[in-house]
Design a protein around this motif. Structure first.
Motif, mmCIF file in Angstrom:
data_model
loop_
_atom_site.group_PDB
_atom_site.id
_atom_site.type_symbol
_atom_site.label_atom_id
_atom_site.label_comp_id
_atom_site.label_asym_id
_atom_site.label_seq_id
_atom_site.Cartn_x
_atom_site.Cartn_y
_atom_site.Cartn_z
ATOM 1 N N UNK A 70 -0.618 -47.965 -1.438
ATOM 2 C CA UNK A 70 -1.134 -49.317 -1.573
ATOM 3 C C UNK A 70 -1.793 -49.804 -0.289
ATOM 4 N N UNK A 71 -2.833 -50.619 -0.468
ATOM 5 C CA UNK A 71 -3.385 -51.375 0.634
ATOM 6 C C UNK A 71 -2.553 -52.632 0.860
ATOM 7 N N UNK A 72 -2.937 -53.399 1.859
ATOM 8 C CA UNK A 72 -2.180 -54.615 2.187
ATOM 9 C C UNK A 72 -2.598 -55.815 1.358
ATOM 10 N N UNK A 92 9.638 -48.824 -5.304
ATOM 11 C CA UNK A 92 8.741 -49.187 -4.205
ATOM 12 C C UNK A 92 9.345 -50.390 -3.470
ATOM 13 N N UNK A 112 8.299 -53.685 -0.806
ATOM 14 C CA UNK A 112 7.202 -54.501 -0.272
ATOM 15 C C UNK A 112 7.759 -55.456 0.775
ATOM 16 N N UNK A 171 10.661 -52.953 -6.132
ATOM 17 C CA UNK A 171 10.126 -52.849 -7.482
ATOM 18 C C UNK A 171 10.526 -51.513 -8.101
ATOM 19 N N UNK A 189 2.720 -57.349 3.208
ATOM 20 C CA UNK A 189 2.329 -55.939 3.253
ATOM 21 C C UNK A 189 2.122 -55.414 1.842
ATOM 22 N N UNK A 190 1.475 -54.252 1.758
ATOM 23 C CA UNK A 190 1.376 -53.577 0.465
ATOM 24 C C UNK A 190 2.697 -52.899 0.123
ATOM 25 N N UNK A 191 2.735 -52.204 -0.991
ATOM 26 C CA UNK A 191 3.948 -51.532 -1.434
ATOM 27 C C UNK A 191 4.027 -50.128 -0.853
#
Lengths: 114, 114
Positions: free
Chosen positions: A105-107, B36, B38, B90, B42-44
């Motif tokens: 994932x991106x931010x 995941x 997070x 998640x 931030x992204x995951x």
């Protein structure tokens, strides 16, 4: 190695405007996924692109659209913005688009619609 | 049809005590299951993944999860919480339903008290 990059990081728009979000996947990844993370609603799947084609679409209206370029980068377009479109938009990439792969994932892009 | 339910929206533990984040899933197919994490803004990031090999899966940062088919559960555990574990987690189910479909749970916010 660069991770998934998204731009811009933040956006403020008004109702009715249009917005374009951008995503560059990890080098060598062909699949790009877009998710919407609205406050309190978890991650909602928007779109999946692989090898330049749309492979799957979530339950979003047609004003959410996108595309994937030959270099596998992707854009998400949202037309006629509504207040409820305010959310964090996350892009993810994977190597082969097999669905059971790890997603990177991106931010995210934080979109605020006023 | 597939679904994933995270049984707790919030979990609060003290530093050094065990963590249990609960996840139940439903799938008519042989699913792959993921957790995941997070962190704020931030992204995951993938913690761990189950794909029909060993039922006890070890992930990063001391987390592990056990796949229990009879209970359709995939709970995430860690023996001793650290302050840096405070984040949203998640649970994700993915299966090939004639094209892979990936569904995210609503998330569990983990709070860690000093």
């Amino acid at each position: 190695e660069a991770g998934v990059t998204q731009s811009p990081t933040h956006l403020i728009k008004t109702r009715g405007q249009q917005v374009t979000l951008r995503c560059s996947p990890i080098s060598g990844h062909t699949s790009v996924y877009w998710y919407q993370q609205a406050l309190g609603l978890g991650l909602q799947f928007l779109l999946w692109y692989d090898e330049g084609e749309e492979r799957n679409r979530g339950n979003f209206p047609p004003r959410f659209s996108g595309r994937q370029f030959p270099n596998y980068s992707s854009e998400l377009n949202v037309n006629a913005l509504e207040l409820e479109d305010s959310a964090l938009y996350l892009c993810a990439s994977s190597l082969r688009g097999q669905g059971d792969e790890k997603l990177f994932f991106g931010s995210g892009t934080q979109l605020s619609v006023l | 049809a597939q679904s994933v339910t995270q049984l707790d929206s919030h979990v609060s533990v003290s530093e050094g005590t065990p963590v249990l984040l609960r996840c139940n899933y439903s799938s008519s197919y042989s699913p792959s299951l993921f957790w995941y994490v997070q962190h704020p803004n931030k992204g995951l990031q993938l913690l761990l993944k189950y794909t029909s090999a060993a039922t006890l899966v070890k992930g990063i940062n001391g987390f592990e999860a056990e796949f229990k088919k009879s209970e359709t559960s995939f709970h995430l555990t860690k023996p001793s919480a650290h302050m840096s574990d405070a984040a949203e987690y998640f649970c994700v189910v993915s299966a090939n339903t004639g094209g892979f479909k990936t569904i995210f749970g609503a998330g569990t916010r983990l709070f860690v008290k000093a």
